[in-house]
Design an enzyme around this catalytic site. Structure first.
Site, PDB file in Angstrom:
ATOM      1  N   CYS A  60     -11.828 -10.234  21.538  1.00  0.00           N
ATOM      2  CA  CYS A  60     -11.054  -9.496  20.535  1.00  0.00           C
ATOM      3  C   CYS A  60      -9.806  -8.872  21.159  1.00  0.00           C
ATOM      4  O   CYS A  60      -9.115  -8.085  20.503  1.00  0.00           O
ATOM      5  CB  CYS A  60     -11.918  -8.420  19.863  1.00  0.00           C
ATOM      6  SG  CYS A  60     -12.621  -7.206  20.995  1.00  0.00           S
ATOM      7  N   GLU A 113     -28.219  -7.238  24.499  1.00  0.00           N
ATOM      8  CA  GLU A 113     -27.364  -6.269  23.814  1.00  0.00           C
ATOM      9  C   GLU A 113     -27.720  -4.860  24.305  1.00  0.00           C
ATOM     10  O   GLU A 113     -28.889  -4.556  24.549  1.00  0.00           O
ATOM     11  CB  GLU A 113     -27.546  -6.369  22.301  1.00  0.00           C
ATOM     12  CG  GLU A 113     -26.932  -5.262  21.483  1.00  0.00           C
ATOM     13  CD  GLU A 113     -25.432  -5.103  21.695  1.00  0.00           C
ATOM     14  OE1 GLU A 113     -24.980  -3.939  21.786  1.00  0.00           O
ATOM     15  OE2 GLU A 113     -24.721  -6.123  21.775  1.00  0.00           O
ATOM     16  N   CYS A 131      -3.487   0.259   8.805  1.00  0.00           N
ATOM     17  CA  CYS A 131      -2.722  -0.987   8.883  1.00  0.00           C
ATOM     18  C   CYS A 131      -1.437  -0.770   9.674  1.00  0.00           C
ATOM     19  O   CYS A 131      -0.701   0.168   9.409  1.00  0.00           O
ATOM     20  CB  CYS A 131      -2.353  -1.489   7.489  1.00  0.00           C
ATOM     21  SG  CYS A 131      -3.749  -1.806   6.422  1.00  0.00           S
ATOM     22  N   ASP A 147     -19.492 -12.352  23.877  1.00  0.00           N
ATOM     23  CA  ASP A 147     -18.626 -11.719  22.887  1.00  0.00           C
ATOM     24  C   ASP A 147     -18.491 -10.241  23.246  1.00  0.00           C
ATOM     25  O   ASP A 147     -19.030  -9.362  22.566  1.00  0.00           O
ATOM     26  CB  ASP A 147     -19.247 -11.894  21.496  1.00  0.00           C
ATOM     27  CG  ASP A 147     -18.383 -11.315  20.380  1.00  0.00           C
ATOM     28  OD1 ASP A 147     -17.226 -10.956  20.650  1.00  0.00           O
ATOM     29  OD2 ASP A 147     -18.884 -11.208  19.243  1.00  0.00           O
ATOM     30  N   CYS A 183      -7.997   1.584  -0.865  1.00  0.00           N
ATOM     31  CA  CYS A 183      -7.630   0.909   0.377  1.00  0.00           C
ATOM     32  C   CYS A 183      -7.600  -0.579   0.079  1.00  0.00           C
ATOM     33  O   CYS A 183      -8.611  -1.165  -0.339  1.00  0.00           O
ATOM     34  CB  CYS A 183      -8.631   1.210   1.490  1.00  0.00           C
ATOM     35  SG  CYS A 183      -8.285   0.299   3.021  1.00  0.00           S
ATOM     36  N   GLN A 197     -19.367  -7.589  12.288  1.00  0.00           N
ATOM     37  CA  GLN A 197     -18.202  -8.310  11.797  1.00  0.00           C
ATOM     38  C   GLN A 197     -17.883  -7.833  10.387  1.00  0.00           C
ATOM     39  O   GLN A 197     -18.658  -8.042   9.456  1.00  0.00           O
ATOM     40  CB  GLN A 197     -18.473  -9.817  11.811  1.00  0.00           C
ATOM     41  CG  GLN A 197     -18.485 -10.422  13.205  1.00  0.00           C
ATOM     42  CD  GLN A 197     -17.096 -10.456  13.845  1.00  0.00           C
ATOM     43  OE1 GLN A 197     -16.123  -9.977  13.289  1.00  0.00           O
ATOM     44  NE2 GLN A 197     -17.018 -11.021  15.032  1.00  0.00           N
ATOM     45  N   CYS A 257       0.835  -1.203   0.000  1.00  0.00           N
ATOM     46  CA  CYS A 257       0.000   0.000   0.000  1.00  0.00           C
ATOM     47  C   CYS A 257       0.870   1.254   0.000  1.00  0.00           C
ATOM     48  O   CYS A 257       1.757   1.401   0.853  1.00  0.00           O
ATOM     49  CB  CYS A 257      -0.915   0.005   1.219  1.00  0.00           C
ATOM     50  SG  CYS A 257      -1.923   1.508   1.360  1.00  0.00           S
ATOM     51  N   TYR A 281     -23.801  -9.804  25.089  1.00  0.00           N
ATOM     52  CA  TYR A 281     -23.190  -8.875  24.125  1.00  0.00           C
ATOM     53  C   TYR A 281     -23.490  -9.380  22.715  1.00  0.00           C
ATOM     54  O   TYR A 281     -22.606  -9.624  21.899  1.00  0.00           O
ATOM     55  CB  TYR A 281     -21.679  -8.756  24.341  1.00  0.00           C
ATOM     56  CG  TYR A 281     -21.257  -8.545  25.780  1.00  0.00           C
ATOM     57  CD1 TYR A 281     -21.220  -7.276  26.344  1.00  0.00           C
ATOM     58  CD2 TYR A 281     -20.897  -9.634  26.585  1.00  0.00           C
ATOM     59  CE1 TYR A 281     -20.835  -7.089  27.674  1.00  0.00           C
ATOM     60  CE2 TYR A 281     -20.510  -9.455  27.908  1.00  0.00           C
ATOM     61  CZ  TYR A 281     -20.481  -8.189  28.444  1.00  0.00           C
ATOM     62  OH  TYR A 281     -20.099  -8.007  29.756  1.00  0.00           O
TER      63      TYR A 281
END
Length: 310
Positions: A265, A190, A14, A238, A88, A138, A5, A167
C-alpha cells in the site's frame, strides 16, 4: 476540476478531488514507476497500467467519525479541530444515510466506527482501545474482489508445496485461496488478536481441517524464525505502510520460495523491500507489477508484484 464535495477544502480526508479521474490514475502510475525505477538497473520488468476502481465515489464500507454536540464531524485538514458534516461522497449509500441522521447523544466528543456488514447493514460502534484493535480491513469491496481474483490467478502451486500468508489480517485472501487453490498446507500469520479471533471463528464456521489451514497469532518475523518456507512453497505478504521488517525480507531471501507475491500500500517501502530481497537473491525474476486504484480521490495506491525462481 471542481471538487463535488462541499467539504473538500476543509476536510482532511480526500486530497485529490481537485484532479480529474484520468489525472489521478496517471499520477498513481507515476508514483509506482518512480519508486521502482532503481530495480530496472538489475532486472527487466514492465509495470502494467493501473487497474481502476469500479467506483470512484461511494466505495468505502467503513469510516471513523466523531460525534460533537449532536452532529457528525471529521477533522479539519492539518488540524485537531472538527468540521461538522452531513454527508461523505466516498462512503456507500447506507453509510451516507447514517451520516444524515443525528449521532448518539454524548456528553463529550466521542469517536465512532461506522461500517457495513456483509449484508449491507450499518453498524455504529463507539471506539475505545479494545475496539480499535480490530485493525485493517479492505474498505473498498468492489476493488477488493478484483484484487483477490488477481492474486488467485497469479498463484501457481508446486507439487507438495505449502503456502505462507504473512500479515494475513482476518483472512481476506486466506479463505478464497483455500477454496480455489490446492496447496498441501496454508500457514497464515497475523499480529492482531481480534483479527485472528475473527479468522478462527470463520474456520469453525466452515469446519476447516487443521491439516489444511493453520492461522497463527504473532509477529511475522518471529514466526519465520522457526518455520521457513522452502523451494516448492509460495509466499504472499501484505504488510502495512511501513513495509516488511528486515528480518522477514532476509528470511525470504535466504529460504528462496518458488514464488513470492507482495501486495503493497506504499510504493516507497515496496521499492525498498524489493531492492533488499533482490540483492539477497538476484535469481528472482519479476513476473509483473500491477498497480490498483483502491482509494479514489486520495493519493494512495496498492501494488501487486510477483517474483519467481526458474
Amino acid at each position: 476540476v471542481k471538487p463535488p464535495c462541499p467539504y473538500f477544502e476543509k476536510c482532511g480526508g480526500c486530497s485529490w478531488q481537485h484532479l480529474s479521474r484520468k489525472e489521478q490514475l496517471y499520477q498513481k502510475q507515476i508514483l509506482v514507476e518512480d519508486s521502482l525505477r532503481g530495480l530496472s538497473k538489475t532486472h527487466e520488468f514492465s509495470i502494467s497500467p493501473i487497474i481502476p476502481s469500479p467506483q470512484e465515489y461511494h466505495y468505502r464500507n467503513r469510516i471513523q467519525v466523531t460525534a460533537v454536540d449532536g452532529t457528525w464531524n471529521f477533522r479539519r485538514r492539518h488540524s485537531h479541530d472538527f468540521i461538522s458534516i452531513q454527508d461523505c461522497l466516498l462512503v456507500e449509500e447506507p453509510l451516507r444515510t447514517a451520516l444524515r441522521a443525528p449521532p448518539p447523544q454524548t456528553s463529550q466528543a466521542t469517536r465512532y466506527d461506522l461500517r457495513l456488514t456483509e449484508d449491507l447493514k450499518t453498524v455504529i460502534t463507539p471506539l475505545d482501545n479494545q475496539v480499535e484493535l480490530v485493525g485493517f480491513s479492505q474498505v473498498n469491496r468492489f476493488q477488493n474482489t478484483q484484487l483477490i481474483d488477481e492474486v488467485l490467478s497469479s498463484l501457481v502451486p508446486r507439487p507438495d508445496g505449502n503456502f505462507f500468508e504473512l500479515y494475513a489480517g482476518g483472512g481476506n485472501f486466506t479463505f478464497p485461496l483455500l477454496e480455489n487453490k490446492n496447496f498441501s498446507h496454508i500457514w497464515a500469520v497475523e499480529a492482531s488478536p481480534l483479527l485472528v479471533h475473527q479468522a478462527h471463528q470463520e474456520i469453525q464456521r466452515k469446519n476447516i481441517s487443521p491439516k489444511k489451514l493453520s492461522f497463527h497469532l504473532g509477529d511475522v518475523g518471529g514466526f519465520l524464525s522457526s518455520r521457513w518456507p522452502y523451494k516448492n512453497d509460495s509466499v504472499f505478504l501484505d504488510p502495512p505502510r511501513v513495509g516488511a521488517s528486515p528480518s522477514v525480507i532476509q528470511t525470504l531471501g535466504l529460504s528462496r520460495p518458488s514464488q513470492i507475491l507482495y501486495l503493497s500500500c506504499h510504493p516507497v517501502t515496496l521499492g525498498r523491500d524489493l531492492k533488499q530481497l533482490l540483492q539477497l537473491t538476484p535469481q528472482y525474476k519479476i513476473d509483473f507489477v500491477k498497480p490498483f486504484e483502491m482509494f479514489p480521490q486520495t493519493d494512495h495506491v496498492e501494488t501487486l508484484v510477483s517474483l519467481s525462481l526458474g
